[in-house]
Write an enzyme that holds these catalytic residues in place. Structure first.
Site, short mmCIF file in Angstrom:
data_model
loop_
_atom_site.label_atom_id
_atom_site.label_comp_id
_atom_site.label_asym_id
_atom_site.label_seq_id
_atom_site.Cartn_x
_atom_site.Cartn_y
_atom_site.Cartn_z
N ASP A 98 0.85 -1.18 0.00
CA ASP A 98 0.00 0.00 0.00
C ASP A 98 0.89 1.24 0.00
OD1 ASP A 98 -2.70 0.95 0.04
OD2 ASP A 98 -3.16 -0.66 1.44
N ASP A 195 -3.18 4.40 -2.41
CA ASP A 195 -4.32 4.86 -1.62
C ASP A 195 -4.78 6.24 -2.08
OD1 ASP A 195 -6.00 4.42 0.83
OD2 ASP A 195 -4.99 6.27 1.46
N GLU A 246 -6.29 3.69 -6.24
CA GLU A 246 -7.62 3.84 -5.65
C GLU A 246 -8.14 5.22 -6.02
OE1 GLU A 246 -9.84 3.47 -1.31
OE2 GLU A 246 -7.90 4.50 -1.46
N HIS A 319 -11.00 -3.76 2.54
CA HIS A 319 -10.93 -3.38 3.95
C HIS A 319 -11.80 -2.18 4.29
CE1 HIS A 319 -8.23 -0.78 1.76
NE2 HIS A 319 -8.17 0.04 2.79
N ASP A 320 -12.32 -1.49 3.29
CA ASP A 320 -13.18 -0.33 3.51
C ASP A 320 -14.65 -0.61 3.24
OD1 ASP A 320 -11.19 1.43 4.30
OD2 ASP A 320 -10.75 2.09 2.26
#
Length: 550
Positions: A98, A195, A246, A319-320
């Site tokens: 990440d 991210d 993302e 994860h979100d």
């Protein structure tokens, strides 16, 4: 030489704190991941994506980084990471990290030294306003302008107050980031998931007379493509790696700028249009079911919009997001396995790179927390207080909304077996287990040939090396049907027909003109048997059938 290996990859996303604890402190760690590498490989995955493992105060569970060059002590050491990377590569598994460079923690050396005066140059690594900040609201609640007494000015933070945004206009900051990226790539990692990369460019100056929504000003900002082209030229183009950005709020047209064949930026992007269809009265906090007609329209548009110009990411959750089987399927015991299998085939037989979030492959459902004390996610806790304290939502209703949509739904420990703490740890975990771990776990599913886990392996094996899946066209069928999602993939005379029922009741499917089911061969199904009447059949709840022709 750069290749397109990532188009044939299968990515397994790991949330390290919740994957496997190796030392009995209730927190997942790098050594725990090493213990499970053979399991990941057995699934059919070829790439591991690690959520942040860097040093962090953990205000936002690691997405607030205080040192890009250090491993968080709870997760292990740099030696542990080197061992993980080596062991993964020995098994043919690649590892992507990440990359969180829209913001840092306020405990990062740059922010600390810049605001204390110890190194004033670092102050310009962040975005400051000497006037009272505008009306922008943080995505985690409250104002997006945080006041620093040492500087006597406000800094921008799109997320938590302790996550100041970086100033990408500063070339010195960009050089620091590129140096850090090269350091990790020289270690041997295989790429980055970036991210909120679509947020890194902010308007200059920050506009004064705006509403509270910063999205129109910060999503796909004025210089974002300039920065990413520079990043590619200075770092990414030098390595044969995978890059995925993302990009909240992105359109098909914007995606082609970020990850178009000739864009010179990234390999692919995460878009969230299909996961955001239940946004309603309280924004993302909704217990509504996803409208299937809208879902089909969105996925059809992305499949055909990126065909031959870019590449899709195939994912239901991460994860979100809440657990896929709870959001898009049904997590009641009688339907959980059926709907999890249906969702798997529905998505992973499309064109793109599959992303599997840990636990998805066993059909892990939402934990169905019932009290605020069970939550650890800062976004969820802030939302609870924003809505409840202001009287907008009653407490019980807000807990219901969190149980459907909180990010913590995906962050409970991986369920390995039905023994103490689900085999995740020998100590109580950092966040509560869900209700399902005794019935839903890897050990149980390994033994059951009809399990979700075995079905995932079958689908991934079916995809592997299949040119129809990689290159085939995508044609949506029954676009207006509120219960059936059906489509046809076609390549060099071969065809694949995928029929998925998203309903909890019996639903009729009639093949459209040009398709005669008697001519097709059944390849996959999640139910035994099917009575074909005429040129169709009555689909049982969450029915899946996959046919081939040619």
């Amino acid at each position: 030489m750069q290749t397109e290996w990532w188009k044939d990859a299968v990515v397994y996303q790991i949330y390290p704190r919740s994957f496997q604890d190796s030392n009995g402190d209730g927190i997942g760690d790098l050594r725990g991941i090493i213990q499970r590498l053979d399991y990941i490989r057995s699934l059919g995955a070829t790439v591991i994506w690690l959520c942040p493992i860097y040093a962090s105060p953990l205000i936002d569970n690691g997405y607030d980084i205080s040192d890009y060059y250090a491993i968080h002590p709870e997760l292990g050491t740099m030696e542990d990471f080197d061992c993980l990377l080596r062991q993964a590569h020995q098994r043919g598994l690649r590892v992507i990290m990440d990359l969180v460079v829209n913001h840092t923690s306020d405990q990062h050396r740059w922010f600390q030294e810049g605001t204390s005066g110890q190194n004033p140059a670092y102050r310009d690594y962040y975005i400051w306003e000497t006037e009272k900040p505008n009306r922008w609201g943080s995505w985690f609640g409250g104002s997006a302008g945080g006041y620093n007494t040492q500087v006597g000015a406000h800094y921008l933070h799109i997320f938590a107050k302790k996550q100041p945004d970086l100033n990408w206009q500063n070339p010195a900051l960009r050089d620091e980031i590129y140096r850090m990226m090269s350091w990790w790539l020289n270690k041997g990692i295989d790429g980055f998931r970036m991210d909120v990369i679509s947020l890194i460019s902010k308007p200059d100056p920050i506009p004064r007379d705006t509403g509270s929504d910063l999205s129109p000003y910060c999503i796909n900002g004025p210089q974002v493509h300039t920065y990413l082209k520079e990043m590619r030229q200075k770092v990414l183009a030098k390595y044969d790696i995978m890059t995925v950005g993302e990009c909240p709020g992105i359109t098909v047209q914007e995606a082609q700028k970020y990850a178009g064949t000739d864009s010179g930026e990234l390999n692919m992007v995460f878009q969230f249009e299909h996961t955001s269809l239940t946004d309603g009265k309280y924004g993302k906090w909704s217990a509504d079911r996803t409208d299937l007609v809208k879902l089909k329209e969105v996925l059809n548009r992305w499949q055909n919009g990126l065909r031959e110009t870019s590449w899709n990411c195939l994912f239901w959750g991460n994860h979100d997001q809440p657990r896929a089987v709870s959001k898009f399927g049904c997590d009641l015991p009688e339907y959980r396995v059926l709907s999890a299998k249906m969702l798997c085939a529905c998505l992973y037989l499309m064109q793109g790179t599959p992303y599997i979030y840990q636990g998805e492959e066993i059909g892990m459902p939402n934990p169905h927390f019932t009290s605020l004390e069970q939550y650890r996610d800062i976004e969820s806790i802030c939302a609870y207080h924003d809505f409840v304290d202001s009287g907008v939502v009653e407490k019980r209703m807000m807990l219901t909304l969190l149980a459907h949509t909180s990010r913590d739904n995906a962050r409970t420990p991986m369920q390995w077996n039905s023994r103490f703490c689900a085999g995740f740890s020998s100590a109580p975990p950092w966040i509560s287990l869900g209700y399902s771990w005794r019935a839903v776990n890897v050990e149980q599913e390994e033994k059951d040939e009809n399990s979700v886990l075995h079905f995932y392996r079958d689908i991934l094996a079916f995809r592997k090396g299949n040119p129809l899946i990689r290159y085939g066209t995508f044609e949506l069928l029954c676009a207006d049907d509120p219960h059936i999602f059906a489509y046809v993939r076609t390549y060099q005379g071969k065809r694949l027909l995928v029929i998925c029922c998203f309903a909890s009741e019996f639903t009729r499917f009639d093949a459209p003109e040009g398709i005669t089911l008697d001519d097709w061969t059944l390849e996959l199904s999640n139910y035994d048997g099917c009575f074909v009447i005429g040129n169709g059949f009555t689909a049982r709840p969450y029915k899946l059938r996959v046919y081939s022709l040619g």
